[in-house]
Design a protein around this motif. Structure first.
Motif, PDB file in Angstrom:
ATOM      1  N   LEU A 128      37.502  37.235  38.161  1.00 35.34           N
ATOM      2  CA  LEU A 128      38.329  37.782  39.237  1.00 35.34           C
ATOM      3  C   LEU A 128      38.599  39.273  39.038  1.00 35.34           C
ATOM      4  N   ARG A 129      38.666  39.724  37.790  1.00 36.26           N
ATOM      5  CA  ARG A 129      38.801  41.166  37.546  1.00 36.26           C
ATOM      6  C   ARG A 129      37.555  41.900  38.047  1.00 36.26           C
ATOM      7  N   GLY A 130      36.391  41.310  37.766  1.00 42.85           N
ATOM      8  CA  GLY A 130      35.150  41.919  38.244  1.00 42.85           C
ATOM      9  C   GLY A 130      35.089  41.946  39.759  1.00 42.85           C
ATOM     10  N   LEU A 131      35.476  40.838  40.404  1.00 40.51           N
ATOM     11  CA  LEU A 131      35.479  40.781  41.868  1.00 40.51           C
ATOM     12  C   LEU A 131      36.485  41.758  42.460  1.00 40.51           C
ATOM     13  N   ASP A 132      37.652  41.856  41.846  1.00 39.57           N
ATOM     14  CA  ASP A 132      38.661  42.793  42.330  1.00 39.57           C
ATOM     15  C   ASP A 132      38.125  44.226  42.291  1.00 39.57           C
ATOM     16  N   PHE A 133      37.410  44.546  41.222  1.00 39.98           N
ATOM     17  CA  PHE A 133      36.816  45.876  41.099  1.00 39.98           C
ATOM     18  C   PHE A 133      35.799  46.118  42.208  1.00 39.98           C
ATOM     19  N   LEU A 134      34.923  45.134  42.466  1.00 39.68           N
ATOM     20  CA  LEU A 134      33.918  45.279  43.517  1.00 39.68           C
ATOM     21  C   LEU A 134      34.579  45.460  44.884  1.00 39.68           C
ATOM     22  N   HIS A 135      35.535  44.607  45.187  1.00 36.93           N
ATOM     23  CA  HIS A 135      36.171  44.653  46.498  1.00 36.93           C
ATOM     24  C   HIS A 135      37.002  45.921  46.682  1.00 36.93           C
ATOM     25  N   THR A 136      37.614  46.402  45.607  1.00 33.35           N
ATOM     26  CA  THR A 136      38.350  47.665  45.682  1.00 33.35           C
ATOM     27  C   THR A 136      37.413  48.806  46.046  1.00 33.35           C
ATOM     28  N   ASN A 137      36.149  48.692  45.609  1.00 34.37           N
ATOM     29  CA  ASN A 137      35.134  49.704  45.909  1.00 34.37           C
ATOM     30  C   ASN A 137      34.289  49.323  47.129  1.00 34.37           C
ATOM     31  N   MET A 138      34.822  48.375  47.936  1.00 31.60           N
ATOM     32  CA  MET A 138      34.193  47.980  49.207  1.00 31.60           C
ATOM     33  C   MET A 138      32.816  47.355  49.033  1.00 31.60           C
ATOM     34  N   VAL A 139      32.587  46.698  47.915  1.00 32.36           N
ATOM     35  CA  VAL A 139      31.312  46.033  47.660  1.00 32.36           C
ATOM     36  C   VAL A 139      31.483  44.529  47.823  1.00 32.36           C
ATOM     37  N   LEU A 140      30.675  43.914  48.677  1.00 31.10           N
ATOM     38  CA  LEU A 140      30.608  42.457  48.797  1.00 31.10           C
ATOM     39  C   LEU A 140      29.397  41.984  48.008  1.00 31.10           C
ATOM     40  N   HIS A 141      29.599  41.070  47.076  1.00 32.12           N
ATOM     41  CA  HIS A 141      28.470  40.581  46.277  1.00 32.12           C
ATOM     42  C   HIS A 141      27.575  39.677  47.112  1.00 32.12           C
TER      43      HIS A 141
END
Length: 283
Positions: A128-141
């Motif tokens: 979830l930390r990794g996902l939070d980082f991605l989403h904060t940077n507007m990246v959808l995996h």
């Protein structure tokens, strides 16, 4: 066989995976560090090479380069990328940090007694930390699944494989056919507008899988477990009409009986208490 692409030199040790576009190798850096590396080699042949590198490869490299500057501990690190023309073909090579195994392999080795709660908590916190980082940077995996979550022998969790990832901007037209089926959110299956919630759904599926040690999700049974959404909540843009026949209106609040109330609440928030014994696709 040694490869030197300045400043990174490495020796290929073994092939560890193969896809439609290329192969993945385990390698060792030549020099003082001697660290292990993951080398992804793509070969774009014939007419494909004349049209350039496929868009998904460009996106993966671009996003990994973007993530590299932040050096987040829960995102796999791209160390080097190179594209070399070979006749009518184009060889694209990505060199990444090497992680021992993916989460799917890790779970296959777990004893029947299952993972401890502390272990599950640690894996999910890192994910979830990794996902939070991605989403904060507007990246959808857009393709989060155990095979794309790496976990080292030291318990380090890293999100990998950004071939389907996209930078999210307001009102962007996003592809419906993303995310492996068993981890695919209903809004994707319903061809509805979606955002970072699709990754959170997938994370919830993984959370359930850490308890169950198997993936047993499908949308039809999702609704039978979580309860059918109201007609007002049904996506208006979905080509699939609302019907009470999709599932019961009441939900099963205690799907996993060994979970505490807080753990069940977390599973419900991620919208993936939907565990089933079949796979079906809405059509």
């Amino acid at each position: 066989m040694d490869f030197c692409t300045k400043p990174l030199c490495y020796e290929l040790l073994a092939e560890v995976g193969e896809g439609s576009y290329g192969k993945v190798y385990k390698a060792r850096e030549v020099g003082e560090k001697q660290r292990l590396l993951a080398v992804k080699k793509f070969n774009i042949r014939g007419d494909s090479s004349e049209n350039g590198i496929p868009a998904f490869m460009i996106r993966e490299v671009a996003l990994l380069r973007k993530m590299k500057y932040f050096n987040h501990p829960n995102i796999v690190e791209l160390l080097e990328a190179s594209a070399v023309p070979v006749g009518r073909s184009l060889d694209l090579t990505l060199v990444l940090e090497y992680i021992d195994q993916d989460l799917s392999t890790y779970l296959s080795k777990v004893p029947a007694s299952g993972l401890s709660r502390d272990c599950i908590k640690d894996v999910m916190q890192q994910l979830l930390r990794g996902l939070d980082f991605l989403h904060t940077n507007m990246v959808l995996h857009r393709d989060l699944k155990p095979e794309n979550v790496l976990i080292s022998s030291r318990g380090e969790v890293k999100i990998a494989d950004f071939g389907l990832a996209r930078i999210y901007t307001f009102n962007i037209a996003l592809t419906p056919g993303v995310v492996t089926l068993w981890y695919r959110a209903p809004e994707v299956l319903l061809n509805s507008v979606y955002m970072s919630t699709v990754d959170m759904w997938s994370a919830g599926c993984i959370f359930a899988e850490l308890f169950l040690l198997s993936s047993l999700l499908c949308v039809c049974v999702c609704f039978s477990v979580t309860g059918l959404p109201s007609k007002e909540d049904w996506p208006k843009e979905s080509p699939i009409p609302y019907s009470v026949n999709w599932g019961p209106k009441s939900s099963c609040t205690k799907l996993l009986h060994n979970l505490s109330p807080d753990e069940n609440d977390l599973l419900a928030v991620s919208r993936s208490v939907c565990v089933c014994v079949c796979v079906c696709v809405l059509s």
